[in-house]
Design an enzyme around this catalytic site. Structure first.
Site, PDB file in Angstrom:
ATOM      1  N   ARG A  57      42.498  33.974  40.844  1.00 56.81           N
ATOM      2  CA  ARG A  57      42.237  35.050  39.885  1.00 56.81           C
ATOM      3  C   ARG A  57      43.339  36.123  39.870  1.00 56.81           C
ATOM      4  O   ARG A  57      43.056  37.304  39.653  1.00 56.81           O
ATOM      5  CB  ARG A  57      40.899  35.739  40.182  1.00 56.81           C
ATOM      6  N   ARG A  61      41.447  41.127  35.657  1.00 55.30           N
ATOM      7  CA  ARG A  61      41.195  42.550  35.432  1.00 55.30           C
ATOM      8  C   ARG A  61      41.833  43.502  36.433  1.00 55.30           C
ATOM      9  O   ARG A  61      41.835  44.712  36.215  1.00 55.30           O
ATOM     10  CB  ARG A  61      39.681  42.786  35.364  1.00 55.30           C
ATOM     11  N   ARG A  70      43.149  42.004  26.732  1.00 57.00           N
ATOM     12  CA  ARG A  70      41.771  41.544  26.574  1.00 57.00           C
ATOM     13  C   ARG A  70      40.883  42.559  25.861  1.00 57.00           C
ATOM     14  O   ARG A  70      39.775  42.214  25.461  1.00 57.00           O
ATOM     15  CB  ARG A  70      41.189  41.170  27.944  1.00 57.00           C
ATOM     16  N   ASP A 106      39.332  28.923  31.952  1.00 54.08           N
ATOM     17  CA  ASP A 106      38.102  29.120  32.703  1.00 54.08           C
ATOM     18  C   ASP A 106      37.470  27.762  32.931  1.00 54.08           C
ATOM     19  O   ASP A 106      37.716  26.826  32.162  1.00 54.08           O
ATOM     20  CB  ASP A 106      37.123  30.033  31.972  1.00 54.08           C
ATOM     21  N   TYR A 181      26.079  25.839  36.365  1.00 59.65           N
ATOM     22  CA  TYR A 181      26.057  26.717  35.191  1.00 59.65           C
ATOM     23  C   TYR A 181      25.254  26.088  34.055  1.00 59.65           C
ATOM     24  O   TYR A 181      24.486  26.770  33.366  1.00 59.65           O
ATOM     25  CB  TYR A 181      27.480  27.039  34.717  1.00 59.65           C
TER      26      TYR A 181
HETATM   27  O1  CP3 Z   1      44.213  33.720  37.723  1.00 56.12           O
HETATM   28  C1  CP3 Z   1      43.408  32.763  37.791  1.00 56.12           C
HETATM   29  O2  CP3 Z   1      42.861  32.422  38.856  1.00 56.12           O
HETATM   30  C2  CP3 Z   1      43.210  31.926  36.530  1.00 56.12           C
HETATM   31  C3  CP3 Z   1      42.103  32.256  35.748  1.00 56.12           C
HETATM   32  C4  CP3 Z   1      40.667  31.826  36.056  1.00 56.12           C
HETATM   33  C5  CP3 Z   1      39.577  32.390  35.353  1.00 56.12           C
HETATM   34  N1  CP3 Z   1      38.455  31.736  35.688  1.00 56.12           N
HETATM   35  C6  CP3 Z   1      39.694  33.475  34.373  1.00 56.12           C
HETATM   36  C7  CP3 Z   1      38.524  34.351  34.202  1.00 56.12           C
HETATM   37  C8  CP3 Z   1      40.152  30.849  36.893  1.00 56.12           C
HETATM   38  C9  CP3 Z   1      40.878  29.953  37.888  1.00 56.12           C
HETATM   39  C10 CP3 Z   1      38.735  30.794  36.649  1.00 56.12           C
HETATM   40  C11 CP3 Z   1      37.836  29.829  37.294  1.00 56.12           C
HETATM   41  C12 CP3 Z   1      36.401  30.130  37.354  1.00 56.12           C
HETATM   42  N2  CP3 Z   1      35.579  30.634  36.388  1.00 56.12           N
HETATM   43  C13 CP3 Z   1      35.585  29.813  38.468  1.00 56.12           C
HETATM   44  C14 CP3 Z   1      36.081  29.171  39.734  1.00 56.12           C
HETATM   45  C15 CP3 Z   1      36.772  30.170  40.570  1.00 56.12           C
HETATM   46  C16 CP3 Z   1      35.852  31.130  41.271  1.00 56.12           C
HETATM   47  O3  CP3 Z   1      36.022  32.342  41.036  1.00 56.12           O
HETATM   48  O4  CP3 Z   1      35.005  30.694  42.063  1.00 56.12           O
HETATM   49  C17 CP3 Z   1      34.256  30.193  38.158  1.00 56.12           C
HETATM   50  C18 CP3 Z   1      33.065  30.066  39.075  1.00 56.12           C
HETATM   51  C19 CP3 Z   1      34.266  30.695  36.836  1.00 56.12           C
HETATM   52  C20 CP3 Z   1      33.107  31.185  36.030  1.00 56.12           C
HETATM   53  C21 CP3 Z   1      33.340  32.597  35.657  1.00 56.12           C
HETATM   54  N3  CP3 Z   1      34.118  32.970  34.579  1.00 56.12           N
HETATM   55  C22 CP3 Z   1      32.912  33.792  36.315  1.00 56.12           C
HETATM   56  C23 CP3 Z   1      32.021  33.829  37.533  1.00 56.12           C
HETATM   57  C24 CP3 Z   1      33.477  34.875  35.607  1.00 56.12           C
HETATM   58  C25 CP3 Z   1      33.417  36.356  35.961  1.00 56.12           C
HETATM   59  C26 CP3 Z   1      32.422  37.121  35.200  1.00 56.12           C
HETATM   60  C27 CP3 Z   1      32.765  38.598  35.291  1.00 56.12           C
HETATM   61  O5  CP3 Z   1      33.043  39.190  34.226  1.00 56.12           O
HETATM   62  O6  CP3 Z   1      32.787  39.157  36.384  1.00 56.12           O
HETATM   63  C28 CP3 Z   1      34.220  34.342  34.534  1.00 56.12           C
HETATM   64  C29 CP3 Z   1      35.002  35.093  33.538  1.00 56.12           C
HETATM   65  C30 CP3 Z   1      36.460  35.101  33.816  1.00 56.12           C
HETATM   66  N4  CP3 Z   1      37.221  33.985  34.021  1.00 56.12           N
HETATM   67  C31 CP3 Z   1      37.281  36.229  33.865  1.00 56.12           C
HETATM   68  C32 CP3 Z   1      38.593  35.768  34.100  1.00 56.12           C
HETATM   69  C33 CP3 Z   1      39.857  36.581  34.195  1.00 56.12           C
HETATM   70  C34 CP3 Z   1      36.831  37.658  33.659  1.00 56.12           C
HETATM   71  C35 CP3 Z   1      36.660  37.871  32.189  1.00 56.12           C
HETATM   72  C36 CP3 Z   1      37.139  39.217  31.754  1.00 56.12           C
HETATM   73  O7  CP3 Z   1      38.325  39.524  31.956  1.00 56.12           O
HETATM   74  O8  CP3 Z   1      36.320  39.934  31.172  1.00 56.12           O
END
Ligand code: CP3
Length: 380
Positions: A57, A61, A70, A106, A181
């Site tokens: 990640r 943010r 974003r 994602d 999910y």
């Molecule tokens: O930099 C990186 O690592 C690449 C980007 C990345 C994202 N999601 C972008 C994202 C990666 C590798 C993921 C994988 C992902 N998504 C996982 C596996 C990794 C982990 O964290 O265990 C999982 C479980 C998800 C599902 C998911 N998507 C979650 C739990 C969330 C967060 C919700 C929140 O707002 O807190 C997301 C949304 C997400 N995916 C964001 C990002 C940057 C946040 C969205 C935003 O910016 O509003």
């Protein structure tokens, strides 16, 4: 942007754009290309000039430049616009000088491409309109082709050209985490509905995970064909299972994905949270590198995984909120314990939290590089 990345990394070599991330025609990795980078070398358990570091990640943010982009684009939409994907993926590389980029996407992107109606809700995560509970629901998850995710193919090609010698990591979610999910309809603390289906209707469970493994493998193939230098399979929530249940209900499906990429020529990383008891099994699924959260020290993890795989991870993301001397001591501990492994990629034990000060991440990268610098011929 290439010049920007090159400047930020301070390397002349990074200014070339002609690398492909794949082996050269004679089958040998092109010298100086991403396949010869410190990150890929560590994944392959080969000596390198320093311990490579990137952060799960890292694009997200914690970065003001990410929040700015974003502010006007929804999450899924941003994953489907190749120029935006490329820009967001490059931001942490420019800012921190990390040793690898990870594709901005994602884990639910391929599932949406397969026809599942879902959204990513800020502060919550993926939310599925009609949770998957029956055989008909499983049938509605279509196999995907390159055309269903052409924006990912395009984004990877743009990025490989921009990144030069810096490797790009492709990724996907593993069948168990995706299934959670889909069955729950959103994030879950207990995974109760998922486990109820798994224990109560094992045939349906295996059909669902079999379909998800197909979609995941196709999604990773698109990324490999477009030029990523490594892939990471995230099974973030696998730690909810006992080892016996993991082996029975999950391992065959994760193995189908990872072994399906055995001929791809790129290292495969497999990661989950709370997986101390599963590390050996997750390695057996076909990983070259096993991701470790903050609960298991890397030397203990290596004993569980065995001597033929590299390790990645272990810094608690919350340590980044502590005073710098605490951060520094933790970085030193992890580098020391990582020496027990035949290859070590420095990373967090889970993703960067949104409140993290990005300057601390930049300092951690510099510290890892400083402390681990070694002449190549000295080996690990
Ligand atoms: O930099 C990186 O690592 C690449 C980007 C990345 C994202 N999601 C972008 C994202 C990666 C590798 C993921 C994988 C992902 N998504 C996982 C596996 C990794 C982990 O964290 O265990 C999982 C479980 C998800 C599902 C998911 N998507 C979650 C739990 C969330 C967060 C919700 C929140 O707002 O807190 C997301 C949304 C997400 N995916 C964001 C990002 C940057 C946040 C969205 C935003 O910016 O509003």
């Amino acid at each position: 942007m290439t010049a920007g990345v090159a400047r930020a990394r301070g390397t002349i070599a990074a200014m070339t754009t002609e690398t492909t991330g794949t082996a050269a025609r004679d089958g040998e990795p092109r010298r100086g290309g991403p396949a010869d980078s410190p990150f890929v070398r560590a994944c392959r358990r080969e000596p390198g000039p320093h311990t490579p570091v990137w952060f799960m990640r890292q694009a997200g943010r914690s970065l003001p430049e990410y929040r700015e982009i974003r502010a006007s684009v929804a999450m899924l939409e941003s994953c489907r616009r190749p120029e935006l994907v490329a820009e967001i993926t490059l931001q942490p590389v420019r800012r921190h000088g990390v040793d690898a980029a990870i594709l901005f996407s994602d884990i639910v992107v391929p599932v949406a491409a397969a026809g599942v109606d879902l959204d990513i809700v800020a502060g919550t995560g993926p939310v599925v309109a009609e949770p998957v509970r029956t055989a008909e629901d499983v049938e509605r998850i279509r196999p995907i082709t390159r055309d269903d995710v052409s924006y990912v193919d395009e984004a990877v090609r743009l990025l490989v050209a921009e990144l030069g010698d810096t490797p790009l990591i492709g990724f996907a979610g593993a069948p168990f985490t995706l299934a959670s999910y889909l069955v729950e309809g959103g994030p879950s603390r207990t995974h109760a509905k998922t486990k109820a289906l798994m224990y109560g209707e094992p045939e349906l469970w295996h059909a669902l995970c079999g379909r998800l493994a197909e979609v995941t493998l196709a999604f990773l193939r698109v990324q490999v064909d477009a030029g990523v230098s490594a892939v990471q399979l995230f099974d973030s929530w696998a730690g909810a299972l006992s080892e016996a249940d993991y082996r029975r209900y999950v391992l065959p499906h994760s193995t189908a994905v990872l072994s399906g990429l055995a001929d791809a020529g790129v290292p495969r990383i497999h990661f989950g949270v709370g997986t101390g008891e599963l590390l050996g099994a997750m390695g057996e699924a076909g990983a070259d590198v096993v991701g470790v959260d903050w609960r298991t020290p890397l030397d203990a993890a290596t004993r569980r995984i065995g001597p033929d795989k590299a390790v990645q991870g272990n810094l608690d993301p919350c340590v980044l909120f502590a005073p710098w001397p605490v951060v520094e001591a933790e970085v030193r501990r992890i580098l020391d314990q990582g020496r027990a492994a035949p290859g070590h990629v420095f990373n967090l034990g889970h993703g960067v939290l949104p409140e993290t000060d990005p300057d601390v991440l930049t300092r951690v990268v510099a510290l890892v590089h400083d402390l681990s610098a070694r002449p190549v011929e000295q080996g690990r």
